[in-house]
Design a protein around this motif. Structure first.
Motif, PDB file in Angstrom:
ATOM      1  N   PHE A 177      -9.804   7.394  -3.909  1.00  0.00           N
ATOM      2  CA  PHE A 177      -8.378   7.695  -3.733  1.00  0.00           C
ATOM      3  C   PHE A 177      -7.901   7.193  -2.372  1.00  0.00           C
ATOM      4  O   PHE A 177      -8.551   7.431  -1.352  1.00  0.00           O
ATOM      5  N   LYS A 178      -6.753   6.537  -2.385  1.00  0.00           N
ATOM      6  CA  LYS A 178      -6.202   5.963  -1.138  1.00  0.00           C
ATOM      7  C   LYS A 178      -4.687   6.021  -1.198  1.00  0.00           C
ATOM      8  O   LYS A 178      -4.112   5.796  -2.274  1.00  0.00           O
ATOM      9  N   ARG A 179      -4.059   6.260  -0.053  1.00  0.00           N
ATOM     10  CA  ARG A 179      -2.597   6.219  -0.064  1.00  0.00           C
ATOM     11  C   ARG A 179      -2.144   4.761  -0.012  1.00  0.00           C
ATOM     12  O   ARG A 179      -2.629   3.980   0.813  1.00  0.00           O
ATOM     13  N   LEU A 180      -1.259   4.406  -0.908  1.00  0.00           N
ATOM     14  CA  LEU A 180      -0.700   3.054  -0.910  1.00  0.00           C
ATOM     15  C   LEU A 180       0.720   3.130  -1.452  1.00  0.00           C
ATOM     16  O   LEU A 180       0.951   3.680  -2.527  1.00  0.00           O
ATOM     17  N   ASN A 181       1.646   2.604  -0.651  1.00  0.00           N
ATOM     18  CA  ASN A 181       3.045   2.552  -1.082  1.00  0.00           C
ATOM     19  C   ASN A 181       3.270   1.209  -1.779  1.00  0.00           C
ATOM     20  O   ASN A 181       3.098   0.147  -1.167  1.00  0.00           O
ATOM     21  N   LEU A 182       3.616   1.252  -3.037  1.00  0.00           N
ATOM     22  CA  LEU A 182       3.775   0.013  -3.818  1.00  0.00           C
ATOM     23  C   LEU A 182       4.877  -0.893  -3.271  1.00  0.00           C
ATOM     24  O   LEU A 182       4.940  -2.067  -3.628  1.00  0.00           O
ATOM     25  N   MET A 183       5.730  -0.344  -2.431  1.00  0.00           N
ATOM     26  CA  MET A 183       6.827  -1.146  -1.866  1.00  0.00           C
ATOM     27  C   MET A 183       6.354  -1.994  -0.689  1.00  0.00           C
ATOM     28  O   MET A 183       7.067  -2.877  -0.238  1.00  0.00           O
ATOM     29  N   GLU A 184       5.185  -1.657  -0.168  1.00  0.00           N
ATOM     30  CA  GLU A 184       4.695  -2.385   1.009  1.00  0.00           C
ATOM     31  C   GLU A 184       3.640  -3.409   0.596  1.00  0.00           C
ATOM     32  O   GLU A 184       3.045  -3.270  -0.478  1.00  0.00           O
ATOM     33  N   PRO A 185       3.399  -4.434   1.439  1.00  0.00           N
ATOM     34  CA  PRO A 185       2.363  -5.413   1.076  1.00  0.00           C
ATOM     35  C   PRO A 185       1.050  -4.684   0.793  1.00  0.00           C
ATOM     36  O   PRO A 185       0.717  -3.723   1.490  1.00  0.00           O
ATOM     37  N   PHE A 186       0.307  -5.127  -0.214  1.00  0.00           N
ATOM     38  CA  PHE A 186      -0.936  -4.431  -0.569  1.00  0.00           C
ATOM     39  C   PHE A 186      -2.041  -4.813   0.424  1.00  0.00           C
ATOM     40  O   PHE A 186      -2.335  -5.999   0.560  1.00  0.00           O
TER      41      PHE A 186
END
Ligand SMILES: C[S@@+](CC[C@H](N)C(=O)[O-])C[C@H]1O[C@@H](n2cnc3c(N)ncnc32)[C@H](O)[C@@H]1O
Length: 273
Positions: A196-205
């Motif tokens: 599990f990792k926090r990732l905002n889909l709006m930001e570059p991956f």
């Protein structure tokens, strides 16, 4: 706390802009009351009565933690084990038989919520693998830290595990004892695959992996057309040629410019170059 100020339409507009620009979620005017009631919980905790003061507080870089708590409060995290099970049938019939011939299997669950979806992927993949040994990694990401913590814990109440077939529940979960008897814990053999990792889909991956499959289900529905198009094209760059993108049954890529072939409703395949 009582005695909150009213939220003016102009203030609502500023929250709409802020939420849209940071996480892509388009809050319609119909959602104004919902937003108000969710923000009030956070404002009470901080003893702030003005929506303007709260907004000015959360946009300060040093208050990023509160900004994330605001996002936790406004995001819709509805999910289930085996949700839209047609996708897991598709995986079992068409995709897993190919993947299990590989040494490594990489799957990204891109809006994983509290873990039901990545653990369903893990369970169905384990069933396909049987005794075959593969290096499996399932990346489970979400913008909400609250749901990611729940997923990492992997503890689910009896009503939440109800959609899981009994045989799989027995095989992959441990039932609690005594006062915990209505709770089920995901066994380590599945947990070790899911990260599990926090990732905002709006930001570059921040990802260098080429995935075999990406699940991005029931999140694009909150995004506008332009955001969806950008997202599915960025995801394509992190998919192997021939890799699959699975989206929610209520979602579609029609009207978007992209480099996928349509396979069946809500299933797309990256073109082999
Ligand atoms: C309705 S749930 C769907 C969960 C799961 N994919 C399913 O289909 O059951 C949508 C999830 O998307 C997450 N989300 C919303 N905006 C996001 C963003 N910009 N980046 C990453 N996750 C986001 C929410 O926090 C929520 O957990």
């Amino acid at each position: 706390m009582t005695g909150f100020e009213e939220m003016t339409d102009a203030e609502f507009g500023l929250y709409q802009k802020l939420i849209h620009s940071t996480c892509g979620i388009h809050l319609t005017t119909a959602k104004k009351q919902l937003l108000i009631s969710r923000l009030r919980k956070r404002m009470s905790a901080l003893e702030i009565s003005s929506f303007r003061v709260y907004r000015e507080f959360i946009i300060k870089p040093e208050n990023i933690d509160e900004f994330n708590l605001m996002l936790n409060a406004v995001s819709t995290n509805k999910t289930d084990f085996f949700r839209e099970s047609v996708h897991f049938d598709f995986m079992a019939k068409k995709v897993y038989p190919l993947l299990i011939k590989q040494r490594e299997i990489r799957i990204w669950c891109a809006a994983s919520s509290s873990g039901e979806e990545p653990y369903t992927i893990a369970m169905t993949l384990a069933e396909a693998l049987r005794s075959t040994v593969c290096d499996v990694k399932i990346l489970a990401t979400d913008i909400s830290t609250k749901v990611l913590d729940e997923g990492e814990q992997g503890v689910y109440a009896a009503d939440m595990v109800a959609p899981i077939p009994q045989a799989l529940l027995k095989k992959y979960f441990l039932q609690g004892q005594k006062e915990w008897k209505d709770y089920y814990l995901v066994k380590d053999e599945l947990k070790q695959w899911v990260h599990f990792k926090r990732l905002n889909l709006m930001e570059p991956f921040p990802l260098s992996v080429q995935f075999d499959v990406i699940f991005c289900r029931n999140v694009m529905i909150y995004f506008d057309l332009e955001t969806r198009e950008d997202l599915v094209n960025r995801m394509e760059r992190n998919l192997k040629p021939g890799g699959y993108l699975l989206i929610g049954n209520a979602e579609s890529l029609s009207g978007l410019k992209h480099n996928y072939n349509y396979v069946q409703p809500a299933v797309y395949q990256k073109k082999a170059r």
